[in-house]
Design an enzyme around this catalytic site. Structure first.
Site, PDB file in Angstrom:
ATOM      1  N   LYS A  31     156.434  57.927  82.471  1.00 30.47           N
ATOM      2  CA  LYS A  31     156.193  57.911  83.923  1.00 30.47           C
ATOM      3  C   LYS A  31     157.030  56.861  84.673  1.00 30.47           C
ATOM      4  CE  LYS A  31     151.338  59.329  83.922  1.00 30.47           C
ATOM      5  NZ  LYS A  31     150.053  59.037  84.533  1.00 30.47           N
ATOM      6  N   ASP A  58     148.462  61.344  91.563  1.00 33.53           N
ATOM      7  CA  ASP A  58     147.137  60.850  91.142  1.00 33.53           C
ATOM      8  C   ASP A  58     146.280  60.406  92.332  1.00 33.53           C
ATOM      9  OD1 ASP A  58     147.496  61.347  88.461  1.00 33.53           O
ATOM     10  OD2 ASP A  58     148.284  59.356  88.024  1.00 33.53           O
ATOM     11  N   THR A  83     140.631  40.981  82.639  1.00 32.22           N
ATOM     12  CA  THR A  83     141.704  39.986  82.709  1.00 32.22           C
ATOM     13  C   THR A  83     142.010  39.751  84.187  1.00 32.22           C
ATOM     14  OG1 THR A  83     142.563  41.002  80.692  1.00 32.22           O
ATOM     15  CG2 THR A  83     144.002  39.421  81.812  1.00 32.22           C
ATOM     16  N   THR A 111     154.263  62.618  81.650  1.00 30.81           N
ATOM     17  CA  THR A 111     153.134  61.770  81.287  1.00 30.81           C
ATOM     18  C   THR A 111     153.579  60.666  80.333  1.00 30.81           C
ATOM     19  OG1 THR A 111     150.825  61.814  80.564  1.00 30.81           O
ATOM     20  CG2 THR A 111     152.308  63.346  79.452  1.00 30.81           C
ATOM     21  N   ARG A 117     145.837  68.981  78.995  1.00 29.70           N
ATOM     22  CA  ARG A 117     145.115  70.185  79.424  1.00 29.70           C
ATOM     23  C   ARG A 117     145.820  70.859  80.608  1.00 29.70           C
ATOM     24  NH1 ARG A 117     141.209  66.873  77.233  1.00 29.70           N
ATOM     25  NH2 ARG A 117     140.208  67.958  75.519  1.00 29.70           N
TER      26      ARG A 117
HETATM   27  P1  ATR Z   1     145.510  52.988  82.447  1.00 27.44           P
HETATM   28  O1  ATR Z   1     146.975  52.988  82.751  1.00 27.44           O
HETATM   29  O2  ATR Z   1     145.004  54.273  81.890  1.00 27.44           O
HETATM   30  O3  ATR Z   1     144.689  52.549  83.626  1.00 27.44           O
HETATM   31  P2  ATR Z   1     145.587  50.446  81.017  1.00 27.44           P
HETATM   32  O4  ATR Z   1     146.781  49.969  81.747  1.00 27.44           O
HETATM   33  O5  ATR Z   1     145.593  50.269  79.523  1.00 27.44           O
HETATM   34  O6  ATR Z   1     145.314  51.991  81.225  1.00 27.44           O
HETATM   35  O7  ATR Z   1     144.291  49.761  81.640  1.00 27.44           O
HETATM   36  C1  ATR Z   1     143.044  49.868  81.063  1.00 27.44           C
HETATM   37  C2  ATR Z   1     142.017  49.124  81.916  1.00 27.44           C
HETATM   38  O8  ATR Z   1     140.757  49.170  81.231  1.00 27.44           O
HETATM   39  C3  ATR Z   1     142.332  47.666  82.126  1.00 27.44           C
HETATM   40  O9  ATR Z   1     141.834  47.276  83.374  1.00 27.44           O
HETATM   41  C4  ATR Z   1     141.564  46.997  80.980  1.00 27.44           C
HETATM   42  O10 ATR Z   1     141.237  45.641  81.217  1.00 27.44           O
HETATM   43  P3  ATR Z   1     142.283  44.463  80.822  1.00 27.44           P
HETATM   44  O11 ATR Z   1     143.355  44.478  81.877  1.00 27.44           O
HETATM   45  O12 ATR Z   1     141.475  43.239  80.827  1.00 27.44           O
HETATM   46  O13 ATR Z   1     142.807  44.844  79.453  1.00 27.44           O
HETATM   47  C5  ATR Z   1     140.306  47.827  80.998  1.00 27.44           C
HETATM   48  N1  ATR Z   1     139.571  47.784  79.721  1.00 27.44           N
HETATM   49  C6  ATR Z   1     139.828  48.512  78.612  1.00 27.44           C
HETATM   50  N2  ATR Z   1     138.913  48.235  77.648  1.00 27.44           N
HETATM   51  C7  ATR Z   1     138.072  47.308  78.168  1.00 27.44           C
HETATM   52  C8  ATR Z   1     136.913  46.610  77.664  1.00 27.44           C
HETATM   53  N3  ATR Z   1     136.433  46.843  76.446  1.00 27.44           N
HETATM   54  N4  ATR Z   1     136.289  45.741  78.502  1.00 27.44           N
HETATM   55  C9  ATR Z   1     136.749  45.517  79.744  1.00 27.44           C
HETATM   56  N5  ATR Z   1     137.836  46.137  80.281  1.00 27.44           N
HETATM   57  C10 ATR Z   1     138.493  47.016  79.498  1.00 27.44           C
END
Ligand code: ATR
Length: 284
Positions: free
Chosen positions: A70, A106, A161, A66, A18
């Site tokens: 990045k 950010d 995690t 993006t 966007r």
């Molecule tokens: P971004 O760079 O956009 O922050 P990412 O690196 O994929 O994206 O991180 C996504 C975050 O959302 C992580 O903290 C992930 O948790 P994990 O590290 O355990 O994977 C969290 N996340 C995504 N889906 C989730 C779910 N269903 N329940 C709990 N945490 C979730």
């Protein structure tokens, strides 16, 4: 006639962005549509080097970077600014004295949005209490970095995690603490601010945390903006807690790039916010 200045957003894919709506709004507002433009420029990973190393001679003055570029773009930027180094990711590049420069906006966008939407969110009292950050991905890093820069004395990083949260504690130092998200409750944590950086809540999903029991003045911020009111923010509102959506972070993070490419510092105003809401199909 003024030099024509054209900026881009590059990624693979880049269709969803966007950013062109935001930057063209500002170009029009500042009477620059005759001398400037901002376009989507899809770029496959093996084309990135050729593209960014010819900025200045390929018709572009700089742009946004993006997913998935990045991290890779670091290799081509002369002196990445401290925010980019701290996050390990660059989202804004421009030319300066013949060299490609880059930063990450950010964290700035996160702070500017909170400053705008909830002045005093970072009062001395709130900074002394913990900030709770849900998630440990790239977005989480920007938020943690910004909170530490703003002087919060403790940042609790809660993630599904645990090891990913622990890695961020190692990266950002002793003011941070790791926790499994399943362990977080009002009994284990008393933050002044809760920020969701996970993708939970996107497109009407679930909530990453039950807010029951947290103090009623806890500020709740979700950086997800699709939908604008996530399940987490809806619960915050129902409990009388200040609830701040993530759209402003998207808008404010764009400010610094526009200033670098077009020489004017733009304002995030209600009309811009409404333009994006309309594009998202959100009703207000
Ligand atoms: P971004 O760079 O956009 O922050 P990412 O690196 O994929 O994206 O991180 C996504 C975050 O959302 C992580 O903290 C992930 O948790 P994990 O590290 O355990 O994977 C969290 N996340 C995504 N889906 C989730 C779910 N269903 N329940 C709990 N945490 C979730």
């Amino acid at each position: 006639m003024a030099e024509f200045r054209k900026a881009f957003v590059t990624g693979w894919p880049v269709n969803h962005s966007r950013s062109p709506i935001i930057h063209r709004y500002w170009l029009e507002q500042h009477g620059l549509l005759d001398s400037g433009d901002y376009v989507k420029h899809p770029c496959q990973p093996d084309e990135l080097e050729g593209f960014v190393t010819s900025i200045g001679s390929n018709g572009f003055v700089g742009g946004n970077v993006t997913v998935p570029h990045k991290e890779a773009v670091f290799a081509f930027v002369k002196n990445p600014q401290p925010a980019a180094e701290a996050l390990g990711a660059i989202n804004t590049i421009w030319m300066e004295e013949g060299e490609l420069q880059g930063t990450n906006t950010d964290g700035y966008g996160f702070l500017a949005n909170l400053d705008d939407r909830h002045p005093n969110w970072d009062s001395a009292d709130n900074r002394t209490k913990a900030a709770l950050v849900l998630g440990a991905g790239g977005a989480s890093r920007a938020v943690i970095y910004a909170l530490l820069e703003r002087g919060f004395s403790k940042v609790v990083i809660a993630n599904r995690t645990l090891t990913r949260a622990q890695q961020l504690v190692e990266r950002f130092g002793p003011r941070c603490e790791a926790m499994a998200i399943s362990e977080v409750s009002a009994d284990t944590c008393a933050p002044s601010l809760i920020v969701n950086t996970t993708s939970i809540g996107m497109n009407d999903g679930e909530s990453p945390l039950d807010l029951s029991g947290f103090a009623a003045d806890t500020i709740v911020h979700d950086i997800v903006y699709t939908p604008l009111m996530t399940p987490l923010l809806k619960q915050a509102e129902s409990l009388g807690m200040p609830a701040i959506d993530g759209l402003g972070m998207l808008l404010h993070q764009a400010v610094l790039g526009f200033e670098k490419w077009f020489g004017v510092r733009p304002q995030v105003d209600d009309a811009l916010r409404q333009l994006i809401l309309d594009d998202l199909g959100e009703t207000t």
